[in-house]
Design a protein around this motif. Structure first.
Motif, PDB file in Angstrom:
ATOM      1  N   ILE A 177      -9.992  35.881  49.660  1.00  0.00           N
ATOM      2  CA  ILE A 177      -8.855  36.161  50.546  1.00  0.00           C
ATOM      3  C   ILE A 177      -8.618  37.655  50.666  1.00  0.00           C
ATOM      4  O   ILE A 177      -8.367  38.172  51.754  1.00  0.00           O
ATOM      5  CB  ILE A 177      -7.594  35.419  50.057  1.00  0.00           C
ATOM      6  N   TYR A 178      -8.725  38.377  49.562  1.00  0.00           N
ATOM      7  CA  TYR A 178      -8.522  39.832  49.623  1.00  0.00           C
ATOM      8  C   TYR A 178      -9.586  40.497  50.497  1.00  0.00           C
ATOM      9  O   TYR A 178      -9.287  41.399  51.269  1.00  0.00           O
ATOM     10  CB  TYR A 178      -8.534  40.459  48.231  1.00  0.00           C
ATOM     11  N   LYS A 179     -10.822  40.039  50.379  1.00  0.00           N
ATOM     12  CA  LYS A 179     -11.885  40.628  51.200  1.00  0.00           C
ATOM     13  C   LYS A 179     -11.623  40.435  52.689  1.00  0.00           C
ATOM     14  O   LYS A 179     -11.972  41.283  53.501  1.00  0.00           O
ATOM     15  CB  LYS A 179     -13.243  40.037  50.830  1.00  0.00           C
ATOM     16  N   ARG A 180     -10.988  39.303  53.031  1.00  0.00           N
ATOM     17  CA  ARG A 180     -10.678  39.050  54.449  1.00  0.00           C
ATOM     18  C   ARG A 180      -9.447  39.803  54.923  1.00  0.00           C
ATOM     19  O   ARG A 180      -9.422  40.354  56.007  1.00  0.00           O
ATOM     20  CB  ARG A 180     -10.448  37.561  54.673  1.00  0.00           C
ATOM     21  N   THR A 181      -8.390  39.777  54.122  1.00  0.00           N
ATOM     22  CA  THR A 181      -7.099  40.303  54.582  1.00  0.00           C
ATOM     23  C   THR A 181      -6.834  41.742  54.174  1.00  0.00           C
ATOM     24  O   THR A 181      -6.036  42.419  54.813  1.00  0.00           O
ATOM     25  CB  THR A 181      -5.942  39.451  54.032  1.00  0.00           C
ATOM     26  N   LYS A 182      -7.443  42.187  53.091  1.00  0.00           N
ATOM     27  CA  LYS A 182      -7.195  43.526  52.522  1.00  0.00           C
ATOM     28  C   LYS A 182      -5.722  43.718  52.151  1.00  0.00           C
ATOM     29  O   LYS A 182      -5.205  44.814  52.169  1.00  0.00           O
ATOM     30  CB  LYS A 182      -7.637  44.635  53.479  1.00  0.00           C
ATOM     31  N   ASN A 183      -5.025  42.607  51.812  1.00  0.00           N
ATOM     32  CA  ASN A 183      -3.621  42.656  51.435  1.00  0.00           C
ATOM     33  C   ASN A 183      -3.507  42.530  49.922  1.00  0.00           C
ATOM     34  O   ASN A 183      -3.517  41.438  49.361  1.00  0.00           O
ATOM     35  CB  ASN A 183      -2.850  41.518  52.119  1.00  0.00           C
ATOM     36  N   ILE A 184      -3.367  43.675  49.232  1.00  0.00           N
ATOM     37  CA  ILE A 184      -3.332  43.695  47.771  1.00  0.00           C
ATOM     38  C   ILE A 184      -2.059  43.051  47.221  1.00  0.00           C
ATOM     39  O   ILE A 184      -2.055  42.508  46.131  1.00  0.00           O
ATOM     40  CB  ILE A 184      -3.500  45.132  47.234  1.00  0.00           C
ATOM     41  N   ARG A 185      -0.973  43.074  47.968  1.00  0.00           N
ATOM     42  CA  ARG A 185       0.287  42.485  47.490  1.00  0.00           C
ATOM     43  C   ARG A 185       0.230  40.950  47.423  1.00  0.00           C
ATOM     44  O   ARG A 185       0.976  40.334  46.695  1.00  0.00           O
ATOM     45  CB  ARG A 185       1.442  42.924  48.367  1.00  0.00           C
ATOM     46  N   ALA A 186      -0.651  40.358  48.189  1.00  0.00           N
ATOM     47  CA  ALA A 186      -0.777  38.898  48.165  1.00  0.00           C
ATOM     48  C   ALA A 186      -1.533  38.409  46.934  1.00  0.00           C
ATOM     49  O   ALA A 186      -1.360  37.270  46.508  1.00  0.00           O
ATOM     50  CB  ALA A 186      -1.488  38.420  49.426  1.00  0.00           C
ATOM     51  N   VAL A 187      -2.336  39.260  46.330  1.00  0.00           N
ATOM     52  CA  VAL A 187      -3.177  38.852  45.204  1.00  0.00           C
ATOM     53  C   VAL A 187      -2.362  38.333  44.012  1.00  0.00           C
ATOM     54  O   VAL A 187      -2.639  37.238  43.527  1.00  0.00           O
ATOM     55  CB  VAL A 187      -4.138  39.987  44.790  1.00  0.00           C
ATOM     56  N   PRO A 188      -1.361  39.064  43.507  1.00  0.00           N
ATOM     57  CA  PRO A 188      -0.596  38.526  42.369  1.00  0.00           C
ATOM     58  C   PRO A 188       0.103  37.206  42.687  1.00  0.00           C
ATOM     59  O   PRO A 188       0.191  36.327  41.835  1.00  0.00           O
ATOM     60  CB  PRO A 188       0.435  39.611  42.067  1.00  0.00           C
ATOM     61  N   LEU A 189       0.563  37.064  43.917  1.00  0.00           N
ATOM     62  CA  LEU A 189       1.212  35.810  44.304  1.00  0.00           C
ATOM     63  C   LEU A 189       0.230  34.649  44.282  1.00  0.00           C
ATOM     64  O   LEU A 189       0.542  33.561  43.831  1.00  0.00           O
ATOM     65  CB  LEU A 189       1.848  35.951  45.691  1.00  0.00           C
ATOM     66  N   LEU A 190      -0.990  34.902  44.757  1.00  0.00           N
ATOM     67  CA  LEU A 190      -2.010  33.859  44.766  1.00  0.00           C
ATOM     68  C   LEU A 190      -2.480  33.502  43.359  1.00  0.00           C
ATOM     69  O   LEU A 190      -2.918  32.393  43.119  1.00  0.00           O
ATOM     70  CB  LEU A 190      -3.199  34.296  45.619  1.00  0.00           C
ATOM     71  N   LEU A 191      -2.353  34.451  42.430  1.00  0.00           N
ATOM     72  CA  LEU A 191      -2.726  34.177  41.043  1.00  0.00           C
ATOM     73  C   LEU A 191      -1.639  33.423  40.296  1.00  0.00           C
ATOM     74  O   LEU A 191      -1.823  33.020  39.166  1.00  0.00           O
ATOM     75  CB  LEU A 191      -3.039  35.478  40.315  1.00  0.00           C
ATOM     76  N   GLY A 192      -0.487  33.253  40.939  1.00  0.00           N
ATOM     77  CA  GLY A 192       0.587  32.493  40.308  1.00  0.00           C
ATOM     78  C   GLY A 192       1.527  33.323  39.471  1.00  0.00           C
ATOM     79  O   GLY A 192       2.305  32.795  38.695  1.00  0.00           O
TER      80      GLY A 192
END
Length: 126
Positions: free
Chosen positions: A102-117
């Motif tokens: 998802i990060y490779k597609r969106t380049k949105n670093i703020r979404a990463v911690p949320l996706l990790l739970g």
């Protein structure tokens, strides 16, 4: 009376992690994901395919229904099935894979911690 002496200098202990890779496990690449899916499908392993897809899509963490050891054995089987080194990849690799894609597609670093739970962003960035 018999006294037992224990000489620590002559006893050598091997560390539990000697020769093992420690640290963060790499996520699977998109090509590796599809290779595993295809091989599971061709082998007729519907249960393993469902678990693999669940692990990727939901960032699976084993619960009471699937022990950590069982899950680890499945990951090693899936990874070795496509010729990757099982010692390099672990259960956390699957948890990190979806987020990496998802990060490779969106380049949105703020979404990463949320996706990790993670519940608190301030604890992560501090």
């Amino acid at each position: 009376m018999l006294y037992l002496t224990h000489n620590l200098k002559t006893e050598t202990r091997t560390p539990w992690n000697k020769g093992k890779l420690i640290g963060q496990r790499p996520p699977l690449k998109l090509q590796e994901i599809w290779s595993i899916r295809i091989r599971l499908e061709l082998a007729g392993k519907a249960r393993d395919l469902a678990l693999f897809n669940l692990a990727i899509d939901s960032k699976l963490r084993p619960s009471y229904h699937l022990s950590t050891r069982q899950y680890s054995r499945l990951v090693k089987l899936w990874v070795s099935m496509i010729g990757l080194e099982p010692a390099i990849y672990g259960t956390h690799s699957l948890r990190r894979t979806k987020v990496t894609l998802i990060y490779k597609r969106t380049k949105n670093i703020r979404a990463v911690p949320l996706l990790l739970g993670h519940t608190s962003l301030s604890a992560i960035w501090a």
